[in-house]
Design a protein around this motif. Structure first.
Motif, PDB file in Angstrom:
ATOM      1  N   ALA A  85       0.827  -1.203   0.000  1.00  0.00           N
ATOM      2  CA  ALA A  85       0.000   0.000   0.000  1.00  0.00           C
ATOM      3  C   ALA A  85       0.861   1.252   0.000  1.00  0.00           C
ATOM      4  CB  ALA A  85      -0.931   0.000   1.219  1.00  0.00           C
ATOM      5  N   GLN A  86       1.999   1.212   0.687  1.00  0.00           N
ATOM      6  CA  GLN A  86       2.920   2.344   0.678  1.00  0.00           C
ATOM      7  C   GLN A  86       3.799   2.324  -0.568  1.00  0.00           C
ATOM      8  OE1 GLN A  86       3.485   5.640   1.689  1.00  0.00           O
ATOM      9  NE2 GLN A  86       3.172   4.747   3.727  1.00  0.00           N
ATOM     10  N   MET A  87       4.196   1.138  -1.005  1.00  0.00           N
ATOM     11  CA  MET A  87       5.097   0.999  -2.149  1.00  0.00           C
ATOM     12  C   MET A  87       4.520   1.637  -3.404  1.00  0.00           C
ATOM     13  SD  MET A  87       6.201  -2.457  -4.188  1.00  0.00           S
ATOM     14  CE  MET A  87       4.640  -2.352  -5.086  1.00  0.00           C
ATOM     15  N   ILE A  88       3.224   1.442  -3.646  1.00  0.00           N
ATOM     16  CA  ILE A  88       2.618   1.965  -4.867  1.00  0.00           C
ATOM     17  C   ILE A  88       2.592   3.488  -4.854  1.00  0.00           C
ATOM     18  CG2 ILE A  88       0.190   2.021  -4.121  1.00  0.00           C
ATOM     19  CD1 ILE A  88       1.462   0.563  -7.441  1.00  0.00           C
ATOM     20  N   ILE A  89       2.549   4.089  -3.655  1.00  0.00           N
ATOM     21  CA  ILE A  89       2.595   5.551  -3.552  1.00  0.00           C
ATOM     22  C   ILE A  89       4.033   6.052  -3.691  1.00  0.00           C
ATOM     23  CG2 ILE A  89       2.032   7.550  -2.110  1.00  0.00           C
ATOM     24  CD1 ILE A  89      -0.375   5.986  -3.206  1.00  0.00           C
ATOM     25  N   ILE A  90       4.979   5.313  -3.126  1.00  0.00           N
ATOM     26  CA  ILE A  90       6.395   5.654  -3.309  1.00  0.00           C
ATOM     27  C   ILE A  90       6.745   5.611  -4.798  1.00  0.00           C
ATOM     28  CG2 ILE A  90       8.763   4.860  -2.881  1.00  0.00           C
ATOM     29  CD1 ILE A  90       7.849   3.912  -0.126  1.00  0.00           C
ATOM     30  N   ALA A  91       6.107   4.703  -5.532  1.00  0.00           N
ATOM     31  CA  ALA A  91       6.385   4.569  -6.966  1.00  0.00           C
ATOM     32  C   ALA A  91       6.083   5.855  -7.723  1.00  0.00           C
ATOM     33  CB  ALA A  91       5.579   3.412  -7.554  1.00  0.00           C
ATOM     34  N   ILE A  92       5.094   6.638  -7.261  1.00  0.00           N
ATOM     35  CA  ILE A  92       4.787   7.913  -7.936  1.00  0.00           C
ATOM     36  C   ILE A  92       5.499   9.084  -7.255  1.00  0.00           C
ATOM     37  CG2 ILE A  92       2.574   7.190  -8.900  1.00  0.00           C
ATOM     38  CD1 ILE A  92       1.188   8.633  -6.559  1.00  0.00           C
ATOM     39  N   GLY A  93       6.445   8.775  -6.364  1.00  0.00           N
ATOM     40  CA  GLY A  93       7.238   9.820  -5.733  1.00  0.00           C
ATOM     41  C   GLY A  93       6.531  10.541  -4.610  1.00  0.00           C
ATOM     42  N   GLN A  94       5.540   9.884  -3.990  1.00  0.00           N
ATOM     43  CA  GLN A  94       4.797  10.500  -2.902  1.00  0.00           C
ATOM     44  C   GLN A  94       4.819   9.602  -1.661  1.00  0.00           C
ATOM     45  OE1 GLN A  94       0.858  11.592  -4.291  1.00  0.00           O
ATOM     46  NE2 GLN A  94       1.664  12.738  -6.035  1.00  0.00           N
TER      47      GLN A  94
ATOM     48  N   ARG B  83       3.344   1.033 -16.026  1.00  0.00           N
ATOM     49  CA  ARG B  83       4.398   1.856 -16.639  1.00  0.00           C
ATOM     50  C   ARG B  83       4.105   3.336 -16.439  1.00  0.00           C
ATOM     51  NH1 ARG B  83       3.936  -2.304 -20.547  1.00  0.00           N
ATOM     52  NH2 ARG B  83       2.586  -1.057 -21.896  1.00  0.00           N
ATOM     53  N   PHE B  84       2.828   3.714 -16.480  1.00  0.00           N
ATOM     54  CA  PHE B  84       2.455   5.117 -16.252  1.00  0.00           C
ATOM     55  C   PHE B  84       2.811   5.544 -14.827  1.00  0.00           C
ATOM     56  CE2 PHE B  84      -1.275   4.778 -19.503  1.00  0.00           C
ATOM     57  CZ  PHE B  84      -0.347   4.699 -20.525  1.00  0.00           C
ATOM     58  N   ILE B  85       2.536   4.669 -13.858  1.00  0.00           N
ATOM     59  CA  ILE B  85       2.841   4.974 -12.454  1.00  0.00           C
ATOM     60  C   ILE B  85       4.337   5.217 -12.273  1.00  0.00           C
ATOM     61  CG2 ILE B  85       2.985   3.922 -10.144  1.00  0.00           C
ATOM     62  CD1 ILE B  85       0.213   2.678 -10.717  1.00  0.00           C
ATOM     63  N   LEU B  86       5.151   4.343 -12.838  1.00  0.00           N
ATOM     64  CA  LEU B  86       6.599   4.490 -12.706  1.00  0.00           C
ATOM     65  C   LEU B  86       7.107   5.715 -13.477  1.00  0.00           C
ATOM     66  CD1 LEU B  86       7.655   0.740 -13.005  1.00  0.00           C
ATOM     67  CD2 LEU B  86       7.525   2.124 -10.937  1.00  0.00           C
ATOM     68  N   ALA B  87       6.485   5.993 -14.618  1.00  0.00           N
ATOM     69  CA  ALA B  87       6.889   7.161 -15.411  1.00  0.00           C
ATOM     70  C   ALA B  87       6.575   8.451 -14.662  1.00  0.00           C
ATOM     71  CB  ALA B  87       6.175   7.140 -16.764  1.00  0.00           C
ATOM     72  N   VAL B  88       5.409   8.523 -14.038  1.00  0.00           N
ATOM     73  CA  VAL B  88       5.038   9.715 -13.265  1.00  0.00           C
ATOM     74  C   VAL B  88       5.986   9.882 -12.085  1.00  0.00           C
ATOM     75  CG1 VAL B  88       3.261  10.692 -11.738  1.00  0.00           C
ATOM     76  CG2 VAL B  88       2.614   9.741 -13.964  1.00  0.00           C
ATOM     77  N   GLY B  89       6.365   8.773 -11.462  1.00  0.00           N
ATOM     78  CA  GLY B  89       7.305   8.840 -10.349  1.00  0.00           C
ATOM     79  C   GLY B  89       8.680   9.303 -10.771  1.00  0.00           C
ATOM     80  N   SER B  90       9.095   8.906 -11.965  1.00  0.00           N
ATOM     81  CA  SER B  90      10.417   9.314 -12.461  1.00  0.00           C
ATOM     82  C   SER B  90      10.452  10.794 -12.798  1.00  0.00           C
ATOM     83  CB  SER B  90      10.783   8.490 -13.702  1.00  0.00           C
ATOM     84  OG  SER B  90      10.946   7.138 -13.375  1.00  0.00           O
TER      85      SER B  90
ATOM     86  N   GLY C 222      13.629  -3.049   0.260  1.00  0.00           N
ATOM     87  CA  GLY C 222      13.550  -3.638  -1.075  1.00  0.00           C
ATOM     88  C   GLY C 222      14.089  -2.756  -2.185  1.00  0.00           C
ATOM     89  N   GLY C 223      14.729  -1.651  -1.825  1.00  0.00           N
ATOM     90  CA  GLY C 223      15.399  -0.829  -2.826  1.00  0.00           C
ATOM     91  C   GLY C 223      14.538   0.230  -3.479  1.00  0.00           C
ATOM     92  N   ALA C 224      13.356   0.496  -2.945  1.00  0.00           N
ATOM     93  CA  ALA C 224      12.498   1.530  -3.530  1.00  0.00           C
ATOM     94  C   ALA C 224      13.177   2.895  -3.432  1.00  0.00           C
ATOM     95  CB  ALA C 224      11.151   1.572  -2.804  1.00  0.00           C
ATOM     96  N   VAL C 225      13.081   3.666  -4.489  1.00  0.00           N
ATOM     97  CA  VAL C 225      13.630   5.019  -4.514  1.00  0.00           C
ATOM     98  C   VAL C 225      12.547   5.965  -4.012  1.00  0.00           C
ATOM     99  CG1 VAL C 225      14.560   6.859  -5.947  1.00  0.00           C
ATOM    100  CG2 VAL C 225      15.164   4.473  -6.427  1.00  0.00           C
ATOM    101  N   LEU C 226      12.798   6.646  -2.900  1.00  0.00           N
ATOM    102  CA  LEU C 226      11.778   7.486  -2.289  1.00  0.00           C
ATOM    103  C   LEU C 226      11.358   8.649  -3.185  1.00  0.00           C
ATOM    104  CD1 LEU C 226      12.983   7.567   1.433  1.00  0.00           C
ATOM    105  CD2 LEU C 226      11.122   6.232   0.447  1.00  0.00           C
ATOM    106  N   ALA C 227      12.232   9.038  -4.100  1.00  0.00           N
ATOM    107  CA  ALA C 227      11.888  10.112  -5.033  1.00  0.00           C
ATOM    108  C   ALA C 227      10.917   9.639  -6.110  1.00  0.00           C
ATOM    109  CB  ALA C 227      13.152  10.657  -5.683  1.00  0.00           C
ATOM    110  N   GLY C 228      10.717   8.311  -6.198  1.00  0.00           N
ATOM    111  CA  GLY C 228       9.763   7.758  -7.143  1.00  0.00           C
ATOM    112  C   GLY C 228      10.392   7.163  -8.382  1.00  0.00           C
TER     113      GLY C 228
END
Length: 320
Positions: A55-64, A188-195, A255-261
């Motif tokens: 639940a947190q990971m998917i939000i971290i993925a968009i940089g939030q 892919r959209f979620i990861l792109a928005v996070g990047s 697990g290596g998630a980038v907090l900036a997204g």
């Protein structure tokens, strides 16, 4: 050697190695660690904690960040228990309505973030208080005890040996999330928005819709975790979700998630959950003060963030 070197650069290799080492070391120090009963306790913890982490990971993925994960899970949990006790609803319709509540809470977070332009940190801090207030208003700080026997049986039943049925919804959610992030356009959209949300918008991706979808998914996962906690505890406790915040960040970061997204790993996050569960259970087995768990989780987050920074720096040097 080249294949091993390639594996060592994946997000999941480090957590997998840490998991294996932890099992070997703790198993050699305590004969009870690998007992059937203890394995069942570990799997029950993993079943719930993985959903919290996702639940947190998917939000971290968009940089939030989503500080309201626990509040959403708690509200869904008491709604699930309350609908069965007060309204007499069967377990399945009550669970579906609780998931809808989680979805609506998540969508509201996403909508507020995009409409106001205020940081998700601030928005979810505010909604945390709102959802928790609704929780306490509904329950009057009193548990719902009328959980049906079928729900209690599901929470205590095993598929085979020490493997609990509670693990089944988590496995399904894990596979769906992995497939979504690896194979579906929305992933892919979620990861792109996070990047880079600006670049994502210029490429035709609807940033507003993507952010709202991510928050909606987060709400559903938190609600599912709350439902499983009710089945496990066999009671609708108003305090469910109060201690989820640190845990929700620990596993994705390990697990290596980038907090900036823009970069998360479902597999590595799941392994991060296993590591946290093993460490927590080891503290119990060795009769160490349970309050130390919070200290250990905080230290793990700091260590994981530091390692991720070092790895990112080495990668940047390697590309120069």
């Amino acid at each position: 050697m080249q294949q091993i070197s390639r594996l060592s650069r994946t997000d999941w290799f480090g957590p997998l190695l840490a998991t294996v080492l932890a099992i070997v070391i703790i198993g050699s120090l305590s004969s009870n660690f690998l007992s059937s009963y203890n394995i069942q306790i570990l799997l029950l913890a993993i079943a719930v904690n993985a959903l919290i982490a996702f639940a947190q990971m998917i939000i971290i993925a968009i940089g939030q960040m989503n500080l309201s994960v626990g509040a959403i899970g708690g509200l869904a949990a008491i709604s699930f228990a309350g609908m069965m006790e007060v309204w007499g609803l069967p377990a399945l319709p009550a669970a579906l309505l609780a998931l809808v509540i989680g979805l609506l809470c998540g969508v509201l977070n996403g909508v507020l973030v995009r409409i106001t332009g205020i940081s998700a940190f601030v928005i979810t801090l505010a909604t945390l208080s709102i959802y928790k207030g609704i929780n306490l208003g509904i329950t009057e700080a009193q548990p719902f005890y009328g959980v049906p026997d079928a729900v209690k049986a599901f929470g205590a039943a095993t598929i085979a040996g020490p493997i609990p049925w509670l693990l089944a919804p988590t496995i399904v959610a894990t596979v769906v999330l992995w497939y979504m992030l690896r194979r579906l356009p929305v992933g892919r959209f979620i990861l792109a928005v996070g990047s880079n949300d600006h670049a994502a918008g210029l490429s035709g991706i609807s940033v507003n819709a993507t952010v709202i979808i991510a928050h909606g998914i987060s709400g559903v996962l938190a609600a599912l975790a709350g439902i499983l906690v009710v089945a496990r505890l066999q009671i609708g406790q108003p305090s469910i979700g109060d201690d989820w915040l640190i845990l929700s960040f620990a596993a994705p970061v390990i697990g290596g998630a980038v907090l900036a997204g823009g970069h998360v790993s479902v597999t590595a996050t799941a392994l991060g959950v296993v590591i946290v569960a093993i460490i927590t259970q080891a503290l119990v087995l060795f009769s160490i003060d349970p309050f130390l768990v919070q200290v250990v989780l905080g230290a793990l987050i700091l260590a994981a963030v530091g390692l991720n920074k070092l790895r990112a720096r080495d990668t940047a040097k390697g590309t120069l």
